[in-house]
Scaffold this motif. Structure first.
Motif, mmCIF file in Angstrom:
data_model
loop_
_atom_site.group_PDB
_atom_site.id
_atom_site.type_symbol
_atom_site.label_atom_id
_atom_site.label_comp_id
_atom_site.label_asym_id
_atom_site.label_seq_id
_atom_site.Cartn_x
_atom_site.Cartn_y
_atom_site.Cartn_z
ATOM 1 N N LYS A 32 -58.456 12.256 -9.354
ATOM 2 C CA LYS A 32 -59.911 12.090 -9.378
ATOM 3 C C LYS A 32 -60.334 10.902 -8.522
ATOM 4 O O LYS A 32 -61.332 10.961 -7.803
ATOM 5 C CB LYS A 32 -60.389 11.902 -10.821
ATOM 6 N N VAL A 33 -59.561 9.824 -8.607
ATOM 7 C CA VAL A 33 -59.863 8.616 -7.816
ATOM 8 C C VAL A 33 -59.699 8.906 -6.335
ATOM 9 O O VAL A 33 -60.494 8.456 -5.499
ATOM 10 C CB VAL A 33 -58.948 7.445 -8.242
ATOM 11 N N ARG A 34 -58.677 9.694 -5.982
ATOM 12 C CA ARG A 34 -58.449 10.038 -4.576
ATOM 13 C C ARG A 34 -59.573 10.890 -4.015
ATOM 14 O O ARG A 34 -59.880 10.818 -2.818
ATOM 15 C CB ARG A 34 -57.115 10.778 -4.418
ATOM 16 N N ARG A 35 -60.192 11.705 -4.877
ATOM 17 C CA ARG A 35 -61.266 12.598 -4.429
ATOM 18 C C ARG A 35 -62.592 11.864 -4.283
ATOM 19 O O ARG A 35 -63.462 12.281 -3.519
ATOM 20 C CB ARG A 35 -61.433 13.770 -5.407
ATOM 21 N N GLU A 36 -62.766 10.805 -5.057
ATOM 22 C CA GLU A 36 -64.037 10.072 -5.051
ATOM 23 C C GLU A 36 -64.163 9.231 -3.782
ATOM 24 O O GLU A 36 -63.209 9.036 -3.042
ATOM 25 C CB GLU A 36 -64.134 9.192 -6.296
ATOM 26 N N GLY A 37 -65.358 8.710 -3.546
ATOM 27 C CA GLY A 37 -65.617 7.927 -2.336
ATOM 28 C C GLY A 37 -64.785 6.663 -2.261
ATOM 29 O O GLY A 37 -64.433 6.059 -3.274
ATOM 30 N N GLY A 38 -64.454 6.269 -1.046
ATOM 31 C CA GLY A 38 -63.693 5.048 -0.833
ATOM 32 C C GLY A 38 -62.198 5.301 -0.843
ATOM 33 O O GLY A 38 -61.694 6.136 -1.595
ATOM 34 N N HIS A 39 -61.485 4.556 -0.003
ATOM 35 C CA HIS A 39 -60.041 4.727 0.079
ATOM 36 C C HIS A 39 -59.377 4.051 -1.127
ATOM 37 O O HIS A 39 -59.706 2.908 -1.464
ATOM 38 C CB HIS A 39 -59.522 4.098 1.374
ATOM 39 N N PRO A 40 -58.447 4.718 -1.810
ATOM 40 C CA PRO A 40 -57.820 4.133 -3.001
ATOM 41 C C PRO A 40 -57.003 2.869 -2.716
ATOM 42 O O PRO A 40 -56.648 2.138 -3.638
ATOM 43 C CB PRO A 40 -56.915 5.266 -3.516
ATOM 44 N N ALA A 41 -56.707 2.605 -1.442
ATOM 45 C CA ALA A 41 -55.914 1.415 -1.102
ATOM 46 C C ALA A 41 -56.777 0.175 -0.882
ATOM 47 O O ALA A 41 -56.243 -0.930 -0.751
ATOM 48 C CB ALA A 41 -55.084 1.678 0.147
ATOM 49 N N ARG A 42 -58.080 0.339 -0.842
ATOM 50 C CA ARG A 42 -58.976 -0.760 -0.462
ATOM 51 C C ARG A 42 -58.780 -2.008 -1.328
ATOM 52 O O ARG A 42 -58.631 -3.127 -0.817
ATOM 53 C CB ARG A 42 -60.444 -0.309 -0.537
ATOM 54 N N LYS A 43 -58.771 -1.846 -2.635
ATOM 55 C CA LYS A 43 -58.692 -2.993 -3.537
ATOM 56 C C LYS A 43 -57.329 -3.685 -3.465
ATOM 57 O O LYS A 43 -57.237 -4.908 -3.537
ATOM 58 C CB LYS A 43 -58.998 -2.558 -4.973
ATOM 59 N N THR A 44 -56.272 -2.896 -3.334
ATOM 60 C CA THR A 44 -54.928 -3.486 -3.248
ATOM 61 C C THR A 44 -54.755 -4.245 -1.942
ATOM 62 O O THR A 44 -54.173 -5.338 -1.917
ATOM 63 C CB THR A 44 -53.854 -2.390 -3.368
ATOM 64 N N PHE A 45 -55.274 -3.697 -0.850
ATOM 65 C CA PHE A 45 -55.201 -4.399 0.437
ATOM 66 C C PHE A 45 -55.991 -5.707 0.371
ATOM 67 O O PHE A 45 -55.548 -6.735 0.899
ATOM 68 C CB PHE A 45 -55.722 -3.495 1.564
ATOM 69 N N GLN A 46 -57.146 -5.669 -0.273
ATOM 70 C CA GLN A 46 -57.934 -6.896 -0.445
ATOM 71 C C GLN A 46 -57.133 -7.927 -1.230
ATOM 72 O O GLN A 46 -57.087 -9.110 -0.869
ATOM 73 C CB GLN A 46 -59.240 -6.596 -1.202
ATOM 74 N N ALA A 47 -56.506 -7.489 -2.298
ATOM 75 C CA ALA A 47 -55.732 -8.393 -3.152
ATOM 76 C C ALA A 47 -54.594 -9.051 -2.394
ATOM 77 O O ALA A 47 -54.366 -10.270 -2.503
ATOM 78 C CB ALA A 47 -55.190 -7.626 -4.360
#
Length: 308
Positions: free
Chosen positions: A191-206
């Motif tokens: 579900k997260v993969r289908r929703e807007g935004g790349h799922p890696a964004r927060k981890t890359f920021q971290a």
């Protein structure tokens, strides 16, 4: 060298500094030089010190601003601006601008390893020295990795992502942004993969925050900036995510705080006086026109205070 970077909240930031033509100013995160040049254009007998830790930025700044005679360029970190100013025999300044975050050049240069949009070496070092994101991903314990992703990325699937990273690095060392992005993608619900935004964004920021020690650097930099401001000097800070903005908001609030005596005390006994006042009580954000020209300004927030 090209250093593509559109300065965010440019007119608002320059207005916030209330620049005096004979004043002394610091651009602590000069980047591509957009804010620095705007400040220099308002100076006549004044002086600007531009600071940046990125070697790419330093080269571009030399090319772009070397014709200005009242300009000093320093390769360094803005957290040390008090020491930098002292080394230049400057005791105090009239204004300081900090544009916190990653430049468009850093994001858009694949080999710098900041973006999940490219498959490139996993780096993320702003100063191109020290421990890289690959070092953290491959060497941190599961507990440490989970903590970083959760705390700095505000990622609710931090544990699942950290577990997936730990499992994959046992098979083969994780050395590219592309592979890390795919591992993260596989670790979050469909579900997260289908929703807007790349799922890696927060981890890359971290990881980027951890690699560059960004939050500690910001806190130290704010204290350094305030320490060298003149009375009536202004500090303008642009942030791009909630963790940074929270630090700036809290720090400025502490400088603006007056009496801390309990409400039932008939008179003040603490004698605490405010050391600053807010210029904008409400945070300044990009206008609709700026958002249309530069979508990366959507998360930018500007806070300003004046030293008393």
């Amino acid at each position: 060298m090209e250093f593509s970077h559109i300065p965010v909240l440019l007119s608002e930031a320059i207005e916030a500094l209330d620049i005096k033509e004979s004043g002394v100013y610091i651009d602590g995160t000069a980047g591509g030089g957009g804010h620095s040049e705007a400040i220099l254009k308002k100076l006549i007998t004044g002086k600007l010190i531009s600071i940046d830790q990125d070697p790419d930025a330093i080269e571009v700044l030399k090319e772009r601003l070397s014709t200005y005679k009242n300009w000093i360029l320093v390769k360094g970190n803005f957290s040390n601006m008090d020491e930098i100013a002292k080394g230049l025999s400057i005791d105090s300044v009239d204004g300081i601008l900090l544009d916190i975050g990653v430049s468009s050049h850093q994001f858009d240069t694949p080999e710098r390893g900041f973006s999940y949009h490219y498959d490139s070496p996993l780096d993320m070092r702003m100063n191109q020295n020290g421990i890289s994101a690959a070092d953290l991903v491959n060497n941190l314990s599961l507990k440490e990795l989970t903590k970083i992703i959760s705390l700095y990325g505000e990622e609710k699937f931090a544990k699942s992502i950290a577990l997936a990273i730990a499992k994959e690095r046992e098979i083969l060392k994780i050395e590219t942004t592309g592979r890390l992005a795919e591992i993260i993608k596989s670790a979050v619900p469909a579900k997260v993969r289908r929703e807007g935004g790349h799922p890696a964004r927060k981890t890359f920021q971290a990881l980027r925050i951890a690699v560059n020690n960004e939050l500690d650097v910001l806190s130290k930099g704010l204290d350094a900036a305030f320490s060298i401001l003149k009375s009536d000097g202004r500090l303008a800070v642009i942030t791009f995510h909630s963790l940074e903005d929270r630090i700036v908001k809290k720090k400025m609030a502490s400088w603006c705080e007056g009496c801390t005596c309990p409400p039932d005390f008939p008179v003040c006994v603490c004698n605490k006086q405010p050391r600053a006042k807010l210029i904008n009580k409400k945070v300044i954000e990009a206008t609709r026109e700026e958002l249309e020209k530069n979508p990366r300004s959507r998360s930018a927030k500007l806070r300003i205070c004046m030293k008393l």
